[in-house]
Design a protein around this motif. Structure first.
Motif, short mmCIF file in Angstrom:
data_model
loop_
_atom_site.label_atom_id
_atom_site.label_comp_id
_atom_site.label_asym_id
_atom_site.label_seq_id
_atom_site.Cartn_x
_atom_site.Cartn_y
_atom_site.Cartn_z
N PHE A 11 0.87 -1.18 0.00
CA PHE A 11 0.00 0.00 0.00
C PHE A 11 0.90 1.23 0.00
O PHE A 11 1.45 1.63 1.03
CB PHE A 11 -0.93 0.00 1.22
N VAL A 12 1.08 1.81 -1.19
CA VAL A 12 1.99 2.94 -1.40
C VAL A 12 1.24 4.25 -1.22
O VAL A 12 0.17 4.45 -1.81
CB VAL A 12 2.61 2.91 -2.81
N VAL A 13 1.81 5.16 -0.45
CA VAL A 13 1.21 6.47 -0.20
C VAL A 13 2.15 7.53 -0.77
O VAL A 13 3.32 7.59 -0.42
CB VAL A 13 1.00 6.70 1.31
N THR A 14 1.61 8.37 -1.67
CA THR A 14 2.37 9.51 -2.18
C THR A 14 1.68 10.78 -1.69
O THR A 14 0.68 10.73 -0.99
CB THR A 14 2.52 9.48 -3.71
N GLY A 15 2.20 11.96 -2.07
CA GLY A 15 1.90 13.20 -1.39
C GLY A 15 0.60 13.94 -1.55
O GLY A 15 0.57 15.12 -1.28
N SER A 16 -0.49 13.34 -1.95
CA SER A 16 -1.77 14.05 -1.98
C SER A 16 -2.36 14.01 -0.57
O SER A 16 -3.28 13.25 -0.26
CB SER A 16 -2.73 13.41 -2.99
N PHE A 17 -1.82 14.84 0.30
CA PHE A 17 -2.08 14.77 1.74
C PHE A 17 -3.56 14.87 2.11
O PHE A 17 -4.00 14.25 3.06
CB PHE A 17 -1.28 15.86 2.46
N PHE A 41 5.81 4.35 1.84
CA PHE A 41 5.63 5.80 1.73
C PHE A 41 6.67 6.41 0.81
O PHE A 41 7.84 6.06 0.87
CB PHE A 41 5.79 6.47 3.12
N SER A 42 6.22 7.36 -0.03
CA SER A 42 7.18 8.18 -0.76
C SER A 42 7.94 9.03 0.26
O SER A 42 7.48 9.22 1.40
CB SER A 42 6.47 9.08 -1.77
N GLU A 43 9.06 9.55 -0.15
CA GLU A 43 9.87 10.36 0.76
C GLU A 43 9.09 11.56 1.30
O GLU A 43 9.15 11.86 2.50
CB GLU A 43 11.15 10.83 0.05
N HIS A 44 8.34 12.24 0.44
CA HIS A 44 7.57 13.41 0.89
C HIS A 44 6.44 12.99 1.83
O HIS A 44 6.22 13.62 2.86
CB HIS A 44 7.01 14.19 -0.30
N ILE A 71 7.95 0.72 4.61
CA ILE A 71 9.08 0.82 3.69
C ILE A 71 9.14 2.28 3.29
O ILE A 71 8.17 2.83 2.79
CB ILE A 71 8.89 -0.10 2.47
N CYS A 72 10.28 2.92 3.51
CA CYS A 72 10.40 4.37 3.27
C CYS A 72 11.64 4.76 2.48
O CYS A 72 11.95 5.94 2.37
CB CYS A 72 10.38 5.13 4.59
N SER A 109 12.39 7.33 -6.59
CA SER A 109 11.75 7.47 -5.29
C SER A 109 11.36 6.09 -4.77
O SER A 109 11.36 5.10 -5.53
CB SER A 109 10.50 8.35 -5.39
N THR A 110 11.02 6.03 -3.52
CA THR A 110 10.57 4.77 -2.93
C THR A 110 9.33 4.25 -3.66
O THR A 110 9.24 3.07 -3.99
CB THR A 110 10.27 4.96 -1.43
N ALA A 111 8.38 5.16 -3.93
CA ALA A 111 7.13 4.76 -4.60
C ALA A 111 7.40 4.20 -5.99
O ALA A 111 6.87 3.13 -6.34
CB ALA A 111 6.19 5.96 -4.68
N THR A 112 8.20 4.90 -6.78
CA THR A 112 8.44 4.43 -8.15
C THR A 112 9.29 3.16 -8.17
O THR A 112 9.11 2.31 -9.04
CB THR A 112 9.06 5.53 -9.03
#
Length: 193
Positions: A11-17, A41-44, A71-72, A109-112
């Motif tokens: 479950f990957v989370v990127t920055g759309s907070f 998580f992405s770095e941001h 995983i970060c 990035s972690t996500a990509t």
């Protein structure tokens, strides 16, 4: 929702907070259905405090839902594919930045890296798009991914067409159903609602 017992989902989370709460609610539903979730998580997303909350709190919240540490880093994400650690990846939310990188094969990035690691094994990647420029600058990247194997989209809609006419956001309540259809290598329909 069908039984997901034993299904290993990243479950990957990127920055759309502003969409974290909606995404995390669906992560909880996947867990309730028996999925083994790994938070990524992405770095941001992992480090940026915003008006929507402190990063440490959000990381802790998803780790609690998933029952695993996050995983970060790129180094932590790289073995996902080679070691066959997951069956599927969900990117929720998936920002315009991440979408552009995926569309153009950029892995910085972690996500990509997590996505690249899954694609090397030709495993499904579910994208829950959330961006203010989906019908503008990001449209071409979404179009490229719509025509790329192993990507599946959570149905999306304009979230505020008068105030933000180019904005599209996934209907996060449809994420579990999208996961179900992606397991069968099918795209849920309709994509645009």
């Amino acid at each position: 929702m069908n039984d997901l017992t034993g299904e290993r989902i990243g479950f990957v989370v990127t920055g759309s907070f502003c969409t974290f709460s909606a995404a995390f609610a669906q992560a909880a539903k996947l867990r309730e259905a028996g999925a083994e979730l790994t938070p990524i998580f992405s770095e941001h997303a992992a480090t940026m405090d915003t008006r929507f909350g402190k990063s440490a709190d959000r990381v802790a919240e998803l780790e609690e839902i998933c029952g695993k540490p996050s995983i970060c880093t790129i180094a932590q994400a790289e073995p996902i594919g080679p070691k066959d650690l997951l069956d599927m990846l969900v990117v929720a939310p998936c920002t315009a930045n991440t979408t552009a990188k995926l569309a153009h094969g950029i892995t910085d990035s972690t996500a990509t890296m997590a996505v690249k690691s899954m694609l090397r094994r030709q495993k499904p990647v579910v994208l829950a798009i959330a961006t203010n420029d989906a019908l503008g600058a990001s449209a071409k990247n979404i179009g490229l991914l719509l025509n790329t194997k192993h990507y599946y989209f959570v149905p999306l809609r304009q979230d505020a067409p008068m105030e933000k006419p180019a904005s599209l956001v996934a209907d996060f309540t449809k994420l579990p159903e999208t996961v179900e259809t992606a397991r069968q290598q099918k795209q849920i329909q309709p994509i645009f609602i």
